[in-house]
Design an enzyme around this catalytic site. Structure first.
Site, mmCIF file in Angstrom:
data_model
loop_
_atom_site.group_PDB
_atom_site.id
_atom_site.type_symbol
_atom_site.label_atom_id
_atom_site.label_comp_id
_atom_site.label_asym_id
_atom_site.label_seq_id
_atom_site.Cartn_x
_atom_site.Cartn_y
_atom_site.Cartn_z
ATOM 1 N N ASP A 53 1.041 -1.207 0.157
ATOM 2 C CA ASP A 53 -0.081 0.008 0.016
ATOM 3 C C ASP A 53 0.954 1.317 -0.174
ATOM 4 O OD1 ASP A 53 -2.505 1.706 0.412
ATOM 5 O OD2 ASP A 53 -1.759 1.807 2.538
ATOM 6 N N ASP A 56 -0.168 5.059 0.930
ATOM 7 C CA ASP A 56 -0.454 5.986 2.060
ATOM 8 C C ASP A 56 0.047 5.269 3.476
ATOM 9 O OD1 ASP A 56 -1.284 8.226 0.514
ATOM 10 O OD2 ASP A 56 -3.156 7.168 0.127
ATOM 11 N N GLY A 65 -7.693 3.411 3.656
ATOM 12 C CA GLY A 65 -7.496 2.334 2.855
ATOM 13 C C GLY A 65 -8.770 2.292 1.865
ATOM 14 N N ARG A 102 -12.492 7.558 -1.768
ATOM 15 C CA ARG A 102 -13.025 8.641 -1.165
ATOM 16 C C ARG A 102 -14.710 8.527 -0.807
ATOM 17 N NH1 ARG A 102 -10.159 10.791 -4.890
ATOM 18 N NH2 ARG A 102 -12.083 11.689 -6.229
ATOM 19 N N SER A 113 -6.178 5.460 -3.755
ATOM 20 C CA SER A 113 -5.847 6.900 -4.041
ATOM 21 C C SER A 113 -5.569 7.148 -5.426
ATOM 22 C CB SER A 113 -4.690 7.369 -2.874
ATOM 23 O OG SER A 113 -4.546 8.991 -3.450
ATOM 24 N N ASP A 154 -1.506 -0.621 6.040
ATOM 25 C CA ASP A 154 -1.561 -0.087 7.519
ATOM 26 C C ASP A 154 -2.995 0.022 7.813
ATOM 27 O OD1 ASP A 154 -1.688 2.152 5.627
ATOM 28 O OD2 ASP A 154 -1.544 3.568 7.310
#
Length: 268
Positions: A24, A26, A71, A74, A140, A198
């Site tokens: 991942d 971010d 994760g 939006r 994202s 995360d």
């Protein structure tokens, strides 16, 4: 940072037996989760003040962010948080909150930029030098830009970002489709690959996708977040990916991975 690989470096013990790694972005590769969380707080708090009932507590950048937003796409994140507060937002309202967050995030990203985590850089460099195929996968649409700004895009053979997920109509996490697409592009079955995440939705996606190893990264460094990552599907949790490297710490992590894999196999 160089993306060259030599195939001469040993793979860290915790990742031996793994044929590829999907990261991942971010909060794992780039220190951008905090920027996302701050943008969400401004967008959500503005909506709650204007449209929510009186007495609604503000958005919490730790608990609420991890539980409802981190994760996810939006739109999924906006809907999950607002519904958790007992609201019934329309599709237009969800889109408006998500668009407000996007504008805030983009403004701050362009003004401040982001850095890569040193521990992640160290691990990725080692894996790259060892010849391990690597992918970056993120909900994202900014993932590529974030990696470029942090100087790490060349480390990854494959990037599957939010734009690609939208083009392919991939469902969002905790559905594993994003990670499975990254593994497919690397040419490695999920069972032979590792996922590093995360977010709670992300580790759950790794488990649902049948990945051979799911590594959770606990940037909050709390027993609650560590426990939640394990509960949602992480095989092991580290505060920083440098913990997977070298020496006694590496040996300890490796032992923990073997035990968790054995328990998973017994349960199956």
């Amino acid at each position: 940072m160089s993306g060259e690989r030599s195939g001469t470096t040993a793979v860290p013990r915790a990742l031996r037996g793994t044929s590829a790694v999907v990261f991942d972005t971010d909060g794992v590769v780039t220190d951008s989760a905090r920027v996302h969380a701050a943008a969400w707080k401004t967008a959500f708090d503005s909506f709650l003040r204007a449209r929510g009932p009186e007495g609604q507590p503000p958005f919490d950048v730790c608990g609420d962010y991890l539980r409802y937003v981190d994760g996810k796409s939006r739109l999924d994140g906006a809907a999950a948080f607002l519904r958790a507060r007992g609201l019934r937002p329309s599709g237009t309202e969800i889109q408006a909150v998500a668009a407000h967050k996007e504008a805030l995030f983009t403004e701050r990203l362009r003004a401040e930029g982001v850095d890569a985590y040193p521990g992640t850089v160290r691990l990725v460099r080692t894996l790259r030098s060892a010849g391990m195929p690597l992918a970056a996968a993120s909900a994202s649409r900014h993932a590529g830009e974030l990696l470029e700004r942090a100087g790490g895009r060349d480390f990854f053979d494959v990037l599957v970002d939010g734009a690609e997920a939208g083009r392919l109509a991939l469902p969002g996490k905790p559905d594993p489709a994003l990670f499975l697409e990254a593994a497919r592009r690397l040419g490695v079955p999920a069972r032979q690959a590792a996922v590093v995440e995360d977010a709670l939705a992300g580790v759950e996606a790794g488990r649902r996708g049948g990945f051979g190893l799911v590594v959770g990264v606990d940037r909050a460094h709390t027993p609650d977040t560590r426990g939640a990552l394990l509960k949602h599907g992480a095989d092991l949790v580290v505060d920083d990916l440098a913990e997977l490297m070298g020496g006694a710490d590496d040996a300890g992590v490796d032992t923990g991975v073997r035990g968790l894999r054995s328990r998973r196999g017994a349960a199956a």
